[in-house]
Design a protein around this motif. Structure first.
Motif, PDB file in Angstrom:
ATOM      1  N   ALA A 111       0.835  -1.207   0.000  1.00 14.03           N
ATOM      2  CA  ALA A 111       0.000   0.000   0.000  1.00 14.03           C
ATOM      3  C   ALA A 111       0.864   1.249   0.000  1.00 14.03           C
ATOM      4  N   GLU A 112       0.343   2.328  -0.583  1.00 13.84           N
ATOM      5  CA  GLU A 112       1.026   3.627  -0.603  1.00 13.84           C
ATOM      6  C   GLU A 112       0.705   4.407   0.669  1.00 13.84           C
ATOM      7  N   THR A 113      -0.496   4.160   1.209  1.00  9.98           N
ATOM      8  CA  THR A 113      -0.998   4.985   2.300  1.00  9.98           C
ATOM      9  C   THR A 113      -1.658   4.108   3.358  1.00  9.98           C
ATOM     10  N   ALA A 114      -1.473   4.497   4.615  1.00  5.63           N
ATOM     11  CA  ALA A 114      -2.150   3.772   5.704  1.00  5.63           C
ATOM     12  C   ALA A 114      -2.995   4.751   6.498  1.00  5.63           C
ATOM     13  N   ALA A 115      -4.032   4.204   7.152  1.00  2.00           N
ATOM     14  CA  ALA A 115      -4.845   5.025   8.057  1.00  2.00           C
ATOM     15  C   ALA A 115      -4.204   4.975   9.431  1.00  2.00           C
ATOM     16  N   VAL A 116      -4.094   6.131  10.082  1.00  2.00           N
ATOM     17  CA  VAL A 116      -3.505   6.191  11.415  1.00  2.00           C
ATOM     18  C   VAL A 116      -4.629   6.191  12.444  1.00  2.00           C
ATOM     19  N   VAL A 117      -4.537   5.260  13.390  1.00  2.00           N
ATOM     20  CA  VAL A 117      -5.579   5.175  14.418  1.00  2.00           C
ATOM     21  C   VAL A 117      -4.972   5.373  15.804  1.00  2.00           C
ATOM     22  N   ASP A 118      -5.763   5.968  16.708  1.00  3.35           N
ATOM     23  CA  ASP A 118      -5.270   6.135  18.075  1.00  3.35           C
ATOM     24  C   ASP A 118      -5.548   4.859  18.872  1.00  3.35           C
ATOM     25  N   SER A 119      -5.161   4.877  20.157  1.00  2.00           N
ATOM     26  CA  SER A 119      -5.258   3.630  20.933  1.00  2.00           C
ATOM     27  C   SER A 119      -6.710   3.195  21.111  1.00  2.00           C
ATOM     28  N   ALA A 120      -7.668   4.129  20.935  1.00  2.00           N
ATOM     29  CA  ALA A 120      -9.086   3.763  21.046  1.00  2.00           C
ATOM     30  C   ALA A 120      -9.636   3.247  19.716  1.00  2.00           C
ATOM     31  N   GLY A 121      -8.786   3.258  18.663  1.00  4.15           N
ATOM     32  CA  GLY A 121      -9.223   2.732  17.369  1.00  4.15           C
ATOM     33  C   GLY A 121      -9.816   3.783  16.443  1.00  4.15           C
ATOM     34  N   ALA A 122      -9.848   5.039  16.882  1.00  2.00           N
ATOM     35  CA  ALA A 122     -10.413   6.096  16.032  1.00  2.00           C
ATOM     36  C   ALA A 122      -9.394   6.530  14.981  1.00  2.00           C
ATOM     37  N   ARG A 123      -9.857   6.741  13.749  1.00  2.00           N
ATOM     38  CA  ARG A 123      -8.961   7.203  12.691  1.00  2.00           C
ATOM     39  C   ARG A 123      -8.591   8.667  12.931  1.00  2.00           C
ATOM     40  N   VAL A 124      -7.296   8.953  12.954  1.00  2.00           N
ATOM     41  CA  VAL A 124      -6.880  10.334  13.247  1.00  2.00           C
ATOM     42  C   VAL A 124      -6.090  10.963  12.096  1.00  2.00           C
ATOM     43  N   GLY A 125      -5.829  10.223  11.034  1.00  2.00           N
ATOM     44  CA  GLY A 125      -5.094  10.819   9.922  1.00  2.00           C
ATOM     45  C   GLY A 125      -4.569   9.740   9.008  1.00  2.00           C
ATOM     46  N   ARG A 126      -3.595  10.110   8.179  1.00  2.00           N
ATOM     47  CA  ARG A 126      -3.037   9.112   7.283  1.00  2.00           C
ATOM     48  C   ARG A 126      -1.524   9.287   7.173  1.00  2.00           C
ATOM     49  N   LEU A 127      -0.879   8.243   6.710  1.00  2.00           N
ATOM     50  CA  LEU A 127       0.570   8.279   6.538  1.00  2.00           C
ATOM     51  C   LEU A 127       0.898   7.616   5.207  1.00  2.00           C
ATOM     52  N   SER A 128       1.730   8.304   4.406  1.00  2.00           N
ATOM     53  CA  SER A 128       2.051   7.741   3.100  1.00  2.00           C
ATOM     54  C   SER A 128       3.537   7.415   3.009  1.00  2.00           C
ATOM     55  N   LEU A 129       3.892   6.600   2.032  1.00  2.00           N
ATOM     56  CA  LEU A 129       5.303   6.286   1.792  1.00  2.00           C
ATOM     57  C   LEU A 129       6.113   7.554   1.570  1.00  2.00           C
ATOM     58  N   GLY A 130       5.502   8.533   0.866  1.00  6.07           N
ATOM     59  CA  GLY A 130       6.183   9.801   0.591  1.00  6.07           C
ATOM     60  C   GLY A 130       6.604  10.505   1.879  1.00  6.07           C
ATOM     61  N   THR A 131       5.692  10.487   2.870  1.00 11.13           N
ATOM     62  CA  THR A 131       5.999  11.132   4.149  1.00 11.13           C
ATOM     63  C   THR A 131       7.169  10.431   4.841  1.00 11.13           C
ATOM     64  N   ILE A 132       7.167   9.098   4.763  1.00 14.57           N
ATOM     65  CA  ILE A 132       8.260   8.339   5.380  1.00 14.57           C
ATOM     66  C   ILE A 132       9.582   8.667   4.674  1.00 14.57           C
ATOM     67  N   ARG A 133       9.517   8.754   3.336  1.00 17.53           N
ATOM     68  CA  ARG A 133      10.720   9.073   2.564  1.00 17.53           C
ATOM     69  C   ARG A 133      11.268  10.443   2.973  1.00 17.53           C
ATOM     70  N   GLU A 134      10.380  11.416   3.144  1.00 15.28           N
ATOM     71  CA  GLU A 134      10.819  12.755   3.562  1.00 15.28           C
ATOM     72  C   GLU A 134      11.453  12.720   4.947  1.00 15.28           C
ATOM     73  N   ALA A 135      10.840  11.954   5.858  1.00 14.84           N
ATOM     74  CA  ALA A 135      11.379  11.884   7.223  1.00 14.84           C
ATOM     75  C   ALA A 135      12.782  11.291   7.215  1.00 14.84           C
ATOM     76  N   ALA A 136      13.008  10.297   6.348  1.00 15.03           N
ATOM     77  CA  ALA A 136      14.319   9.654   6.292  1.00 15.03           C
ATOM     78  C   ALA A 136      15.378  10.592   5.713  1.00 15.03           C
ATOM     79  N   ALA A 137      14.957  11.508   4.837  1.00 19.02           N
ATOM     80  CA  ALA A 137      15.918  12.383   4.154  1.00 19.02           C
ATOM     81  C   ALA A 137      16.123  13.715   4.874  1.00 19.02           C
ATOM     82  N   ARG A 138      15.217  14.010   5.793  1.00 17.48           N
ATOM     83  CA  ARG A 138      15.248  15.311   6.492  1.00 17.48           C
ATOM     84  C   ARG A 138      16.570  15.463   7.255  1.00 17.48           C
ATOM     85  N   PRO A 139      17.228  16.632   7.138  1.00 15.45           N
ATOM     86  CA  PRO A 139      18.444  16.832   7.951  1.00 15.45           C
ATOM     87  C   PRO A 139      18.085  16.953   9.422  1.00 15.45           C
ATOM     88  N   ALA A 140      18.958  16.476  10.296  1.00 17.92           N
ATOM     89  CA  ALA A 140      18.649  16.516  11.736  1.00 17.92           C
ATOM     90  C   ALA A 140      18.836  17.918  12.274  1.00 17.92           C
TER      91      ALA A 140
END
Ligand SMILES: Nc1ncnc2c1ncn2[C@@H]1O[C@H](COP(=O)(O)OP(=O)(O)OP(=O)(O)O)[C@@H](O)[C@H]1O
Ligand SMILES: [Mg+2]
Length: 315
Positions: free
Chosen positions: A286-315
């Protein structure tokens, strides 16, 4: 705060310095992981902080006080110390071990009993079950917990720990690491701990200090260390999977976008790490996942693109 200023140690008769002009500052309430190859001077460094070893030159300040100007016994009462290989007193019960420093400080008996129970609870050992046991009747992980409880018993502001989780199996080790981080943060201790394990250092240290041949090569927050190792030794030491290790430091909830995910998207707990998220996305194709909190409610989404940016971001 713990501050080392150009501290060196040369043992009598040794060819070189065990510790060579080491300068390091650990702010109050922070945890510094000290890591490096065997023999690089880690144990020598922390033993100079509580004066079990005296430096040849340089200066060490603990909470602003030069350790060489304080009575060593007084000094050590303010510094909890967990030694390599645990070092519980074998002929004393768990309760007596934990009570070592409070007894030295001549606390009233009732207060000592209370304190021992409190500390055992804190490290997850049921007092009723453990107080009367001897160290030989404990597992490696339980012994290590008692060692930590003993070091914390007199509520020292500073803790020195030499491979506190060295003797336990990987599963217990990872649980102890997590619990230990929470305990030290809650109690606002200033901690220097030695480890051989890069993952442990990255997971537990607010700062990670890398030593080689008695010298400090780099001391930085984990994310910075992984993003910008100062030289090839540090880069090799922290490993070739640096990008993945950085992802393990970021929670899904911190990187998620406040947008709807497609209905058929796999779900991710906001508490899990981007490293876990990547594994889930790859497993589902999948390209995108649904983000859920500990109660199971959907609170947003996360995509491969976002992960790629996080990995490349300078510290
Ligand atoms: N009492 C001593 N007398 C002489 N040399 C010593 C003494 N203690 C340590 N050394 C030497 O100083 C160097 C640093 O030792 P230290 O114990 O600080 O290493 P370390 O980084 O803790 O290693 P390890 O990861 O194996 O525990 C080593 O070369 C060691 O042999
Ligand atoms: Mg050592």
């Amino acid at each position: 705060m713990i501050e080392l200023r150009a501290v060196s140690k040369r043992f009598p008769g040794a060819a070189g310095h065990a510790v060579d002009r080491l300068t390091l500052m650990v702010p109050s309430g922070k945890t510094c992981a000290l890591i490096g190859p065997s023999g690089c001077g880690k144990t020598t460094t922390i033993r100079m902080v509580n004066r079990l070893i005296e430096p040849t030159s340089g200066q060490i300040l603990v909470e602003g006080q030069d350790v060489m100007s304080v009575d060593p016994v007084q000094l050590r009462r303010r510094i909890g110390y967990v030694i390599q290989q645990v070092g519980l007193f074998p002929h004393m019960t768990v309760a007596e071990n934990v009570a070592t420093v409070p007894r030295l400080l001549r606390w009233p008996k009732k207060r000592i009993v209370q304190r021992v129970e409190e500390m055992l609870h804190l490290v997850g050992l049921e007092p009723a079950e453990f107080v009367h046991r001897y160290p030989r009747h404990l597992s490696g992980g339980q012994r290590q917990r008692v060692g930590v409880a003993r070091a914390l018993a007199a509520d020292p502001p500073v803790m020195l720990m030499d491979e506190p989780f060295g003797a336990v199996d990987p599963v217990v080790r990872s649980r102890l690491q997590g619990e230990f981080v929470n305990i030290m943060r809650d109690l606002k201790k200033t901690v220097v701990f030695v480890t051989h394990d890069v993952d442990e250092a990255i997971r537990m240290g607010d700062l990670v200090a890398i030593m080689k041949d008695g010298r400090l090569l780099q001391c930085d927050p984990p994310d910075r260390l992984l993003a910008a190792p100062k030289d090839t030794f540090v880069a090799d030491f922290v490993g070739t999977d640096r990008a993945l290790k950085r992802l393990a430091l970021v929670k899904v909830g911190e990187a998620a976008e406040p947008l709807q995910a497609p209905p058929d998207a796999p779900s991710l707990l906001s508490e899990s790490s981007l490293r876990d998220a990547l594994a889930v996305l790859l497993a589902h194709g999948a390209e995108t996942a649904a983000v859920v909190d500990s109660a199971g409610a959907r609170v947003g989404r996360l995509s491969l693109g976002t992960i790629r940016e996080a990995a490349a971001r300078p510290a």
